[in-house]
Motif scaffolding. Sequence first.
Motif, PDB file in Angstrom:
ATOM      1  N   CYS A  59       0.832  -1.207   0.000  1.00 40.46           N
ATOM      2  CA  CYS A  59       0.000   0.000   0.000  1.00 40.46           C
ATOM      3  C   CYS A  59       0.864   1.254   0.000  1.00 40.46           C
ATOM      4  CB  CYS A  59      -0.948  -0.018   1.200  1.00 40.46           C
ATOM      5  SG  CYS A  59      -2.180   1.300   1.170  1.00 40.46           S
ATOM      6  N   LYS A  60       1.919   1.268   0.815  1.00 39.09           N
ATOM      7  CA  LYS A  60       2.829   2.422   0.838  1.00 39.09           C
ATOM      8  C   LYS A  60       3.394   2.685  -0.549  1.00 39.09           C
ATOM      9  CE  LYS A  60       4.560   2.162   5.587  1.00 39.09           C
ATOM     10  NZ  LYS A  60       5.736   1.844   6.414  1.00 39.09           N
ATOM     11  N   ARG A  61       3.844   1.635  -1.220  1.00 38.97           N
ATOM     12  CA  ARG A  61       4.436   1.812  -2.557  1.00 38.97           C
ATOM     13  C   ARG A  61       3.394   2.281  -3.569  1.00 38.97           C
ATOM     14  NH1 ARG A  61       8.407  -3.049  -3.710  1.00 38.97           N
ATOM     15  NH2 ARG A  61       8.027  -2.309  -5.823  1.00 38.97           N
ATOM     16  N   LEU A  62       2.183   1.758  -3.463  1.00 38.26           N
ATOM     17  CA  LEU A  62       1.116   2.212  -4.361  1.00 38.26           C
ATOM     18  C   LEU A  62       0.841   3.701  -4.155  1.00 38.26           C
ATOM     19  CD1 LEU A  62      -1.325  -0.799  -3.977  1.00 38.26           C
ATOM     20  CD2 LEU A  62      -0.227  -0.099  -6.122  1.00 38.26           C
ATOM     21  N   LYS A  63       0.807   4.143  -2.905  1.00 32.18           N
ATOM     22  CA  LYS A  63       0.489   5.535  -2.598  1.00 32.18           C
ATOM     23  C   LYS A  63       1.644   6.482  -2.921  1.00 32.18           C
ATOM     24  CE  LYS A  63      -3.596   4.515  -1.468  1.00 32.18           C
ATOM     25  NZ  LYS A  63      -4.674   4.878  -2.394  1.00 32.18           N
ATOM     26  N   GLU A  64       2.867   5.973  -2.973  1.00 28.39           N
ATOM     27  CA  GLU A  64       4.037   6.794  -3.317  1.00 28.39           C
ATOM     28  C   GLU A  64       4.183   7.007  -4.820  1.00 28.39           C
ATOM     29  OE1 GLU A  64       7.207   4.562  -1.526  1.00 28.39           O
ATOM     30  OE2 GLU A  64       6.768   5.312   0.485  1.00 28.39           O
ATOM     31  N   ASN A  65       3.549   6.155  -5.614  1.00 28.81           N
ATOM     32  CA  ASN A  65       3.679   6.228  -7.066  1.00 28.81           C
ATOM     33  C   ASN A  65       2.534   7.075  -7.632  1.00 28.81           C
ATOM     34  OD1 ASN A  65       3.435   5.678  -9.875  1.00 28.81           O
ATOM     35  ND2 ASN A  65       4.558   3.775  -9.599  1.00 28.81           N
ATOM     36  N   PRO A  66       2.857   8.168  -8.332  1.00 32.97           N
ATOM     37  CA  PRO A  66       1.795   9.034  -8.869  1.00 32.97           C
ATOM     38  C   PRO A  66       0.786   8.306  -9.765  1.00 32.97           C
ATOM     39  CG  PRO A  66       3.935  10.090  -9.092  1.00 32.97           C
ATOM     40  CD  PRO A  66       4.191   8.681  -8.629  1.00 32.97           C
ATOM     41  N   SER A  67       1.208   7.238 -10.447  1.00 30.71           N
ATOM     42  CA  SER A  67       0.288   6.539 -11.352  1.00 30.71           C
ATOM     43  C   SER A  67      -0.697   5.627 -10.613  1.00 30.71           C
ATOM     44  CB  SER A  67       1.055   5.737 -12.403  1.00 30.71           C
ATOM     45  OG  SER A  67       1.674   4.611 -11.832  1.00 30.71           O
ATOM     46  N   THR A  68      -0.425   5.319  -9.340  1.00 33.48           N
ATOM     47  CA  THR A  68      -1.328   4.447  -8.581  1.00 33.48           C
ATOM     48  C   THR A  68      -1.819   5.076  -7.278  1.00 33.48           C
ATOM     49  OG1 THR A  68       0.580   3.365  -7.522  1.00 33.48           O
ATOM     50  CG2 THR A  68      -0.318   2.309  -9.510  1.00 33.48           C
ATOM     51  N   ALA A  69      -1.374   6.264  -6.973  1.00 31.72           N
ATOM     52  CA  ALA A  69      -1.659   6.889  -5.677  1.00 31.72           C
ATOM     53  C   ALA A  69      -3.146   7.117  -5.407  1.00 31.72           C
ATOM     54  CB  ALA A  69      -0.910   8.215  -5.560  1.00 31.72           C
ATOM     55  N   THR A  70      -3.925   7.329  -6.449  1.00 31.66           N
ATOM     56  CA  THR A  70      -5.338   7.650  -6.235  1.00 31.66           C
ATOM     57  C   THR A  70      -6.251   6.415  -6.218  1.00 31.66           C
ATOM     58  OG1 THR A  70      -5.707   8.012  -8.587  1.00 31.66           O
ATOM     59  CG2 THR A  70      -5.081   9.940  -7.252  1.00 31.66           C
ATOM     60  N   ILE A  71      -5.692   5.243  -6.441  1.00 35.89           N
ATOM     61  CA  ILE A  71      -6.506   4.023  -6.434  1.00 35.89           C
ATOM     62  C   ILE A  71      -6.864   3.690  -4.981  1.00 35.89           C
ATOM     63  CG2 ILE A  71      -6.626   1.568  -7.006  1.00 35.89           C
ATOM     64  CD1 ILE A  71      -4.403   2.123  -9.129  1.00 35.89           C
ATOM     65  N   PRO A  72      -8.161   3.611  -4.658  1.00 40.03           N
ATOM     66  CA  PRO A  72      -8.537   3.279  -3.288  1.00 40.03           C
ATOM     67  C   PRO A  72      -8.155   1.836  -2.932  1.00 40.03           C
ATOM     68  CG  PRO A  72     -10.483   3.734  -4.637  1.00 40.03           C
ATOM     69  CD  PRO A  72      -9.300   3.863  -5.521  1.00 40.03           C
ATOM     70  N   VAL A  73      -7.711   1.659  -1.693  1.00 39.90           N
ATOM     71  CA  VAL A  73      -7.308   0.347  -1.185  1.00 39.90           C
ATOM     72  C   VAL A  73      -8.168   0.001   0.019  1.00 39.90           C
ATOM     73  CG1 VAL A  73      -5.437  -0.967  -0.097  1.00 39.90           C
ATOM     74  CG2 VAL A  73      -4.917   0.616  -1.974  1.00 39.90           C
ATOM     75  N   ILE A  74      -8.723  -1.213  -0.003  1.00 37.48           N
ATOM     76  CA  ILE A  74      -9.413  -1.764   1.165  1.00 37.48           C
ATOM     77  C   ILE A  74      -8.583  -2.946   1.643  1.00 37.48           C
ATOM     78  CG2 ILE A  74     -11.456  -2.951   2.055  1.00 37.48           C
ATOM     79  CD1 ILE A  74     -13.125  -1.543  -0.078  1.00 37.48           C
ATOM     80  N   PHE A  75      -8.148  -2.892   2.892  1.00 42.09           N
ATOM     81  CA  PHE A  75      -7.463  -4.047   3.454  1.00 42.09           C
ATOM     82  C   PHE A  75      -8.497  -5.094   3.853  1.00 42.09           C
ATOM     83  CE2 PHE A  75      -3.833  -1.128   4.484  1.00 42.09           C
ATOM     84  CZ  PHE A  75      -2.880  -1.819   3.747  1.00 42.09           C
TER      85      PHE A  75
END
Length: 125
Positions: free
Chosen positions: A68-84
């Motif tokens: 999740c941290k890596r997804l949120k750090e990357n501008p191309s994936t940062a806005t994708i909502p994540v549900i744990f």
Amino acid sequence: MIQKVIPLVLIVDDVPANIHTLSLLLKDICHIKVANNGETAIEIAKQSQPDLILLDILMPVLDGIATCKRLKENPSTATIPVIFITAKDSAEDEAVGFEVGAVDYIVKPFNPIVVRARVKNHLKL
């Protein structure tokens, strides 16, 4: 005529039975892609730009928190909502999940009705 766009959900879990259960539960409301580890999930997210990611925390190599941290750090994936969706059920675990960017947190074993409702709600947002 306006064509309805069917949302894409990425399910990430290292347990095939969990992926199977979630896929069956959601197959009528979205397209589904799956990954069995964090590295693969990140690559699929970059390429496919899912509308939502359902992410397990307890996975080998790259756990869900690091993913999740890596997804949120990357501008191309940062806005994708994540549900744990995880067996980690303490208040501290949940707080960490929200701190790294999750929009929701569901504890296993999960209630199928709750999962469907939360997925539908987040896809509407």
